[in-house]
Write a protein that holds these residues in place. Structure first.
Motif, short mmCIF file in Angstrom:
data_model
loop_
_atom_site.label_atom_id
_atom_site.label_comp_id
_atom_site.label_asym_id
_atom_site.label_seq_id
_atom_site.Cartn_x
_atom_site.Cartn_y
_atom_site.Cartn_z
N GLY A 182 0.82 -1.20 0.00
CA GLY A 182 0.00 0.00 0.00
C GLY A 182 0.86 1.26 0.00
O GLY A 182 0.45 2.29 -0.52
N CYS A 183 2.06 1.15 0.58
CA CYS A 183 2.98 2.29 0.64
C CYS A 183 4.34 1.99 0.02
O CYS A 183 4.93 2.84 -0.62
N HIS A 184 4.85 0.78 0.26
CA HIS A 184 6.18 0.40 -0.20
C HIS A 184 6.12 -0.24 -1.58
O HIS A 184 5.12 -0.84 -1.95
N THR A 185 7.22 -0.13 -2.31
CA THR A 185 7.40 -0.93 -3.52
C THR A 185 8.37 -2.04 -3.15
O THR A 185 8.99 -2.01 -2.09
N VAL A 186 8.49 -3.03 -4.01
CA VAL A 186 9.44 -4.10 -3.75
C VAL A 186 10.83 -3.67 -4.18
O VAL A 186 11.80 -3.83 -3.44
N ASN A 187 10.95 -3.08 -5.36
CA ASN A 187 12.26 -2.80 -5.93
C ASN A 187 12.52 -1.34 -6.25
O ASN A 187 13.38 -1.03 -7.05
N VAL A 229 8.73 6.34 -0.12
CA VAL A 229 8.81 5.33 0.93
C VAL A 229 9.87 4.31 0.53
O VAL A 229 9.90 3.88 -0.63
N PRO A 230 10.73 3.90 1.44
CA PRO A 230 11.81 2.97 1.08
C PRO A 230 11.29 1.67 0.47
O PRO A 230 10.29 1.13 0.95
N PRO A 231 11.95 1.16 -0.56
CA PRO A 231 11.53 -0.12 -1.14
C PRO A 231 11.84 -1.26 -0.17
O PRO A 231 12.95 -1.39 0.32
#
Length: 97
Positions: free
Chosen positions: A33-38, A44-46
């Motif tokens: 919802g806030c973070h990405t994986v990569n 927001v930090p991955p």
């Protein structure tokens, strides 16, 4: 042609994470919802760039209030230690290759 390629990229960007979430531990999908994986264009930090131990440590610090947060303190309180460890290990395995 450019429009088709952009559309395919957008579709892939939605479907690929959803398929990956199918095999994830309970609660892991909520991180996206806030973070990405990569990475990407997200302040927001991955989460996929972190080691499992870093994720566990951060979540524990958010839960105890040792690490200041606007949202993560409340999110962290919703997970048990076992759930945090499972989610952390799963995301750490999703590191960019």
């Amino acid at each position: 042609m450019k429009r088709v390629m952009r559309m395919l990229g957008a579709i892939t960007g939605v479907i690929a994470p959803a398929l990956a979430m199918a095999a994830s531990p309970p609660g892991a999908a909520s991180c996206l919802g806030c973070h990405t994986v990569n990475g990407g264009d997200n302040p927001v930090p991955p989460i996929g760039a972190l080691e499992a131990e870093q994720i566990v440590s951060a979540m524990q610090a958010f839960r105890t209030g040792a690490r200041p947060a606007t949202v993560m303190d409340r999110v962290a309180k919703g997970f048990s230690d076992e759930e945090i460890k499972a989610i952390a290990q799963w995301y750490a395995s999703a590191k960019p290759k």
